[in-house]
Design a protein around this motif. Structure first.
Motif, PDB file in Angstrom:
ATOM      1  N   LYS A 117       1.479   6.387  -7.283  1.00 45.23           N
ATOM      2  CA  LYS A 117       0.353   7.163  -7.828  1.00 45.23           C
ATOM      3  C   LYS A 117       0.571   8.661  -7.677  1.00 45.23           C
ATOM      4  CE  LYS A 117      -3.269   3.671  -7.182  1.00 45.23           C
ATOM      5  NZ  LYS A 117      -4.520   3.343  -6.446  1.00 45.23           N
ATOM      6  N   GLU A 118       1.196   9.049  -6.534  1.00 44.39           N
ATOM      7  CA  GLU A 118       1.364  10.474  -6.258  1.00 44.39           C
ATOM      8  C   GLU A 118       2.539  11.094  -6.990  1.00 44.39           C
ATOM      9  OE1 GLU A 118       1.664  10.697  -2.043  1.00 44.39           O
ATOM     10  OE2 GLU A 118      -0.484  10.426  -1.680  1.00 44.39           O
ATOM     11  N   LYS A 125       0.822   3.834  -3.177  1.00 43.60           N
ATOM     12  CA  LYS A 125       0.413   5.212  -2.925  1.00 43.60           C
ATOM     13  C   LYS A 125       1.481   6.179  -3.414  1.00 43.60           C
ATOM     14  CE  LYS A 125      -1.080   8.214   0.894  1.00 43.60           C
ATOM     15  NZ  LYS A 125      -0.025   9.227   0.849  1.00 43.60           N
ATOM     16  N   TYR A 169       0.825  -1.206   0.000  1.00 45.69           N
ATOM     17  CA  TYR A 169       0.000   0.000   0.000  1.00 45.69           C
ATOM     18  C   TYR A 169       0.861   1.259   0.000  1.00 45.69           C
ATOM     19  CZ  TYR A 169      -4.345  -2.597   0.682  1.00 45.69           C
ATOM     20  OH  TYR A 169      -5.423  -3.423   0.517  1.00 45.69           O
ATOM     21  N   ARG A 170       1.978   1.219   0.740  1.00 43.09           N
ATOM     22  CA  ARG A 170       2.834   2.403   0.803  1.00 43.09           C
ATOM     23  C   ARG A 170       3.475   2.677  -0.549  1.00 43.09           C
ATOM     24  NH1 ARG A 170       8.049   2.370   1.388  1.00 43.09           N
ATOM     25  NH2 ARG A 170       8.114   0.280   2.325  1.00 43.09           N
TER      26      ARG A 170
END
Length: 337
Positions: free
Chosen positions: A43-44, A40, A36-37
């Motif tokens: 994506k950013e 994320k 998840y880290r």
């Protein structure tokens, strides 16, 4: 591409096939939190590289840190607050907390100073002479020695700092207070031991100072029976320190007449070379634990707990002697005991 601990996973392929972060985690490529880290972050920023947080800028340079360390090593008792003030005088704005952090980076931790007898140059020289003389002695050699000493026992006078667990408002609760008296009654004790176990123990009468007359009486009534019981006709060596009553001519003559060899030359201010100091510490902890309330109970507990010290404890203390000798030989300074 997204990489998980050596396994390559194509993020675009997963996305094209409609996989979510949950689906990727189910594949057990990496821990769920890691997936998840990284997802994320990708994506950013479009990258899996985690940018290093800026944080607060370091207030001191490496050169200033080295200077701080040298100042602390020059005077180990200087507090972090005092060091911070010195830094500020040198133009470096550093708090006491910052100073502590810099010192911790060099493994300089604040601890209570050990209490040891002051060693003069002569003491250090004598310690080295003694240790060089016995440097080749094995634990078996030390097993042929009887070590002796005197020690004071104080009623309500435990020197060890006691820690208690208490709630708020219980600071002065009876169970959380260590009782003290202005002039604690003191009992003076003489004892000896060897690798074969503890020997005789004697308590001096109240208000009696150890002098050559009393010392000769103790040697005759306490040491001789111990030697006979533990060694029989086997040769052994007797150790005592350089107290004036120990070195009196009458004592030296008496020991020679009894054919008792002396472990010489014993250096001054060197209780750390005598494992009987550990024996006294063990005895005092055991006695203090039972909280004697008067002189008679204190005396009875001293005798009782001395007799309860096992031969195994005595043997281990004697076996440690070669290690202590080797440690003192390094510089002649104090050793841990």
């Amino acid at each position: 591409m997204v990489f998980f601990q050596g396994n390559t996973c194509c993020h675009h392929c997963f996305a094209q096939k409609g996989f979510t972060g949950k689906d990727i985690a189910a594949s057990k490529i990496a821990p769920k939190s890691t997936i998840y880290r990284i997802t994320k972050n990708f994506k950013e920023s479009g990258s899996i590289v985690v940018k290093k947080a800026s944080g607060c800028p370091r207030k001191s340079s490496k050169r200033q840190d080295r200077l701080l360390k040298l100042i602390q090593l020059r005077d180990r008792g200087t507090t972090s607050t005092e060091l911070a003030q010195e830094c500020q005088q040198a133009g470096v704005s550093a708090s006491a907390r910052t100073v502590r952090q810099r010192l911790l980076e060099d493994d300089l931790v604040s601890r209570r100073a050990a209490k040891k007898p002051l060693l003069s140059r002569k003491n250090i020289r004598d310690r080295l002479i003694f240790c060089k003389r016995y440097r080749d002695w094995t634990a078996e050699d030390w097993g042929k020695a009887i070590l002796s000493d005197e020690s004071p026992f104080r009623l309500f006078g435990a020197s060890v700092k006691k820690l208690v667990r208490r709630r708020q408002g219980e600071r002065y609760h009876q169970s959380c207070v260590t009782p003290t008296v202005k002039h604690p009654e003191t009992i003076h004790v003489w004892g000896c031991f060897s690798a074969k176990g503890v020997g005789s123990l004697t308590i001096l009468p109240k208000n009696t100072a150890m002098n050559k007359e009393w010392y000769q009486h103790i040697l005759r009534e306490q040491l001789l029976p111990t030697i006979q019981e533990q060694f029989g006709d086997e040769q052994c060596l007797f150790q005592h320190d350089g107290a004036p009553c120990h070195k009196a001519k009458v004592i030296t003559k008496w020991l020679w007449e009894q054919n008792i060899g002396i472990l010489d030359p014993w250096p001054g201010n060197s209780p750390d070379l005598n494992p009987i100091e550990n024996l006294w510490s063990i005895l005092k902890r055991r006695v203090d634990k039972q909280k004697p309330t008067n002189s008679d109970k204190l005396q009875a507990l001293i005798i009782q707990e001395w007799a309860a010290i096992s031969q195994d404890v005595a043997q281990k203390l004697i076996d440690s002697m070669p290690g202590w000798i080797a440690e003192v030989l390094k510089k002649g300074q104090h050793c841990k005991y």
